[in-house]
Scaffold this motif. Structure first.
Motif, mmCIF file in Angstrom:
data_model
loop_
_atom_site.group_PDB
_atom_site.id
_atom_site.type_symbol
_atom_site.label_atom_id
_atom_site.label_comp_id
_atom_site.label_asym_id
_atom_site.label_seq_id
_atom_site.Cartn_x
_atom_site.Cartn_y
_atom_site.Cartn_z
ATOM 1 N N ASP A 15 55.038 27.207 57.199
ATOM 2 C CA ASP A 15 55.934 26.310 56.471
ATOM 3 C C ASP A 15 55.795 26.492 54.961
ATOM 4 O O ASP A 15 56.806 26.539 54.234
ATOM 5 N N SER A 19 58.765 28.095 52.383
ATOM 6 C CA SER A 19 59.223 27.375 51.181
ATOM 7 C C SER A 19 59.062 28.253 49.941
ATOM 8 O O SER A 19 59.941 28.275 49.068
ATOM 9 N N GLU A 22 61.809 30.888 49.860
ATOM 10 C CA GLU A 22 63.100 30.360 49.403
ATOM 11 C C GLU A 22 63.242 30.493 47.889
ATOM 12 O O GLU A 22 64.342 30.745 47.378
ATOM 13 N N LYS A 189 64.694 27.586 59.836
ATOM 14 C CA LYS A 189 64.389 27.782 58.427
ATOM 15 C C LYS A 189 64.602 29.247 58.038
ATOM 16 O O LYS A 189 65.181 29.550 56.985
#
Length: 431
Positions: A15, A19, A22, A189
């Motif tokens: 996770d 992030s 991104e 995601k």
């Protein structure tokens, strides 16, 4: 394990790393476009080290004859010459150009560009497929997010790390995750970060990807396909026994696990007695091939046995009632059926044999139009061209000799399309 920015991380970091990715992607996209020569040179280095034996330890789990075949193929397919030919064949001339002047219209510049970010969801039924799919994404200049299949044994990650070691600048374009397919949140995601999703797998896997893909994302499907062999006028076929041996060896070596593998042997007849006569002739050939291609790897043997006996148990339980006409041999079986439906076999050298008169080919193949790929032909030489034309007109992508149904031919498409072309876009800029 996760490969991110050229470093290895624990899966629990997923996770946080997604992030971070991104934020990284926009920066990478604004950099100078990745040249295909970078990955070509890295793959050439991989080829040289492979042939020198550097990776022999990684290949110990494969049978020695399989390793020898892989090395022979790699010597050609991983060479600079072949990779340049692949770029030329699949992308054509990628040089930027200006359109001709037409009165009343403005001229434009035309150039080919990467899609941006490719999310690869690789299947585990073919050795080296994850690394191969990623390499195609790199050759087209894309940032690549790769979800490894659950069956991957770590070989893909090691090969990819080696490629980064050859050319460290590739680390910005490679992100590998061992995410489980059940981790929908993680998969979504990754999909949200991507311009396109390249998915290899079953109909069910592709349907699941369609459900998690964001609106507007391009879905590049490399779905489940089916192969078959078509036999006609066997008594008139030159070296018919050799053709049957080639088919049997193909089935035994692939275990019918590939999209191109033979699932059904169609015989050009309506007569079930003729179908049974063919099966009785083919059974000892199939038995010899199956026993001659047994692997010594205990894990693989256990898997093959479990799959085979699971299918047999289903038959005993009445789940496969139409497969009651079975000729059994050692390590194989031939399952005779009166219908002509193209379907997945029980695999592991358990082959469906069905009637298919030539006049019914169009109707039968149309019913399976979404899953057609490879047809092997056993026929007299004078019939080969007309049959190849018939099959390609009705949806077949590849027509081969039975022994070569799963062989790779340099320059061929995959499922009728060129991957590199699908991984790029054409950009127009007004002058």
């Amino acid at each position: 394990m996760i490969l991110f920015d050229g470093k290895i991380y624990e899966s629990s970091e997923q996770d946080r790393l997604l992030s971070e990715l991104e934020n990284k992607i926009p920066e990478i996209l604004t950099q100078k476009q990745l040249s295909p020569e970078v990955i070509v040179e890295a793959v050439e280095c991989l080829r040289e080290d492979l042939l020198k034996g550097k990776f022999d330890e990684l290949l110990e789990s494969f049978p020695s004859d399989v390793v020898a075949t892989y090395k022979a193929q790699a010597e050609v397919l991983l060479s600079k010459e072949h990779l340049h030919k692949k770029l030329e064949t699949e992308l054509g001339d990628t040089s930027e150009y200006v359109t001709d002047y037409i009165k009343g219209f403005q001229q434009i510049r035309v150039k080919r560009m990467p899609l941006g970010v490719l999310f690869h969801i690789a299947a585990g039924n073919m050795d080296f497929l994850p690394a191969y799919s990623l390499a195609e994404g790199l050759m087209t200049g894309n940032i690549n997010i790769l979800k490894l299949p659950s069956a991957d044994n770590g070989l893909s990650l090691k090969l990819i790390m080696q490629i980064i070691e050859y050319r460290p600048e590739l680390k910005d374009y490679i992100y590998v995750f061992d995410t489980s397919s059940s981790d929908i949140q993680g998969m979504r995601k990754m999909a949200d970060l991507s311009n396109a999703i390249s998915v290899w797998g079953s109909d069910m896997a592709i349907e699941a990807v369609r459900g998690l893909a964001p609106t507007g994302a391009k879905i590049i499907e490399w779905g489940q396909k089916l192969g078959f062999c078509y036999v006609t006028k066997l008594d008139e076929v030159e070296d018919a026994d050799k053709e049957l041996e080639g088919l049997a060896n193909h089935i035994a070596t692939t275990k019918q696990l590939l999209c191109s593998s033979c699932q059904v042997i169609y015989v050009d007849t309506k007569d079930m007695n003729e179908l049974k006569s063919f099966a009785e002739r083919f059974l000892p050939v199939m038995e010899a091939a199956a026993n001659g291609n047994k692997t010594q790897e205990i894990g693989v043997r256990a898997r093959d046995t479990l799959v085979s006996y699971t299918q047999r148990l289903k038959g005993y339980l009445g789940q496969e009632e139409k497969h009651d006409n079975v000729l059994r041999g050692r390590s194989c079986s031939l399952i005779l059926s009166e219908d002509s439906t193209l379907e997945l076999s029980p695999m592991m050298c358990n082959v469906l044999i069905k009637p298919l008169p030539r006049e019914n080919v169009g109707k039968v193949l149309y019913q399976s139009r979404y899953h057609l790929q490879t047809a092997g032909l056993i026929c007299p030489k004078e019939d080969r061209n007309s049959l190849a034309e018939l099959f390609t007109q009705t949806g077949i992508i590849r027509v081969t000799k039975p022994a070569d149904m799963s062989a790779y031919f340099p320059g061929e498409s995959h499922d009728g399309e060129y991957a590199l072309n699908r991984y790029t876009r054409v950009v127009n800029v007004e002058e």
